[in-house]
Design a protein around this motif. Sequence first.
Motif, PDB file in Angstrom:
ATOM      1  N   GLU A  54      32.868  31.007  40.966  1.00 19.09           N
ATOM      2  CA  GLU A  54      33.355  30.325  41.725  1.00 19.09           C
ATOM      3  C   GLU A  54      32.760  28.808  41.368  1.00 19.09           C
ATOM      4  O   GLU A  54      33.446  27.852  41.150  1.00 19.09           O
ATOM      5  N   SER A  57      33.763  27.535  38.149  1.00 17.41           N
ATOM      6  CA  SER A  57      35.278  27.204  37.982  1.00 17.41           C
ATOM      7  C   SER A  57      35.322  25.789  38.644  1.00 17.41           C
ATOM      8  O   SER A  57      36.093  24.943  38.158  1.00 17.41           O
ATOM      9  N   LYS A  58      34.574  25.357  39.669  1.00 13.54           N
ATOM     10  CA  LYS A  58      34.643  24.307  40.341  1.00 13.54           C
ATOM     11  C   LYS A  58      33.804  23.191  39.715  1.00 13.54           C
ATOM     12  O   LYS A  58      34.517  21.980  39.437  1.00 13.54           O
ATOM     13  N   TYR A  59      32.699  23.311  39.028  1.00 11.66           N
ATOM     14  CA  TYR A  59      32.000  22.341  38.212  1.00 11.66           C
ATOM     15  C   TYR A  59      32.318  22.095  36.848  1.00 11.66           C
ATOM     16  O   TYR A  59      31.965  21.024  36.330  1.00 11.66           O
ATOM     17  N   ASP A  63      36.895  29.342  34.721  1.00 10.50           N
ATOM     18  CA  ASP A  63      37.044  30.517  35.562  1.00 10.50           C
ATOM     19  C   ASP A  63      36.546  31.687  35.243  1.00 10.50           C
ATOM     20  O   ASP A  63      37.327  32.715  35.015  1.00 10.50           O
TER      21      ASP A  63
END
Length: 156
Positions: A54, A57-59, A63
């Motif tokens: 997670e 994927s965010k930073y 993914d």
Amino acid sequence: MTQLDVSNLQDKVPVTQKILRLLQKVVAQTMEHEGISRPLQLSLVLVDNATIQELNSKYRGIDAPTDVLSFALLDEERETIPCLGEEPEVLGEIIISLEKAREQAREYGHSLEREVCFLTVHGLLHLLGYDHETEEERKLMNHKEEEILSTVGLSR
């Protein structure tokens, strides 16, 4: 001296006292190896694959689970004033997937302790400004990682 704060936010891989002692040692050795003596604080967060995926994927826009992420909080460009009786400056945060570390330890044929310590040193070197974008940078980082790990008895 660097203050290391370890948070275990996963329950899939046991975190032993041996691992915790080794983490303290490799952080201290890394700072000594790099000639850093001013008081700093470092957070190390141990997570599972789902959590690191997670965050990855965010930073980073990837993914997939990864082994380690580093987030620098101290701006090395600004001039710092030595702390005299004050709280240490926060260097940053290293996040390690213990699930991924266990997988890699098995794959490479060494202990979980060595892999977690390797990932900690790797993440800490990133926080100290090292990278591995080029072959030369990769070789330098790898050399430093192995030197530091050998000082605590975790050489290959």
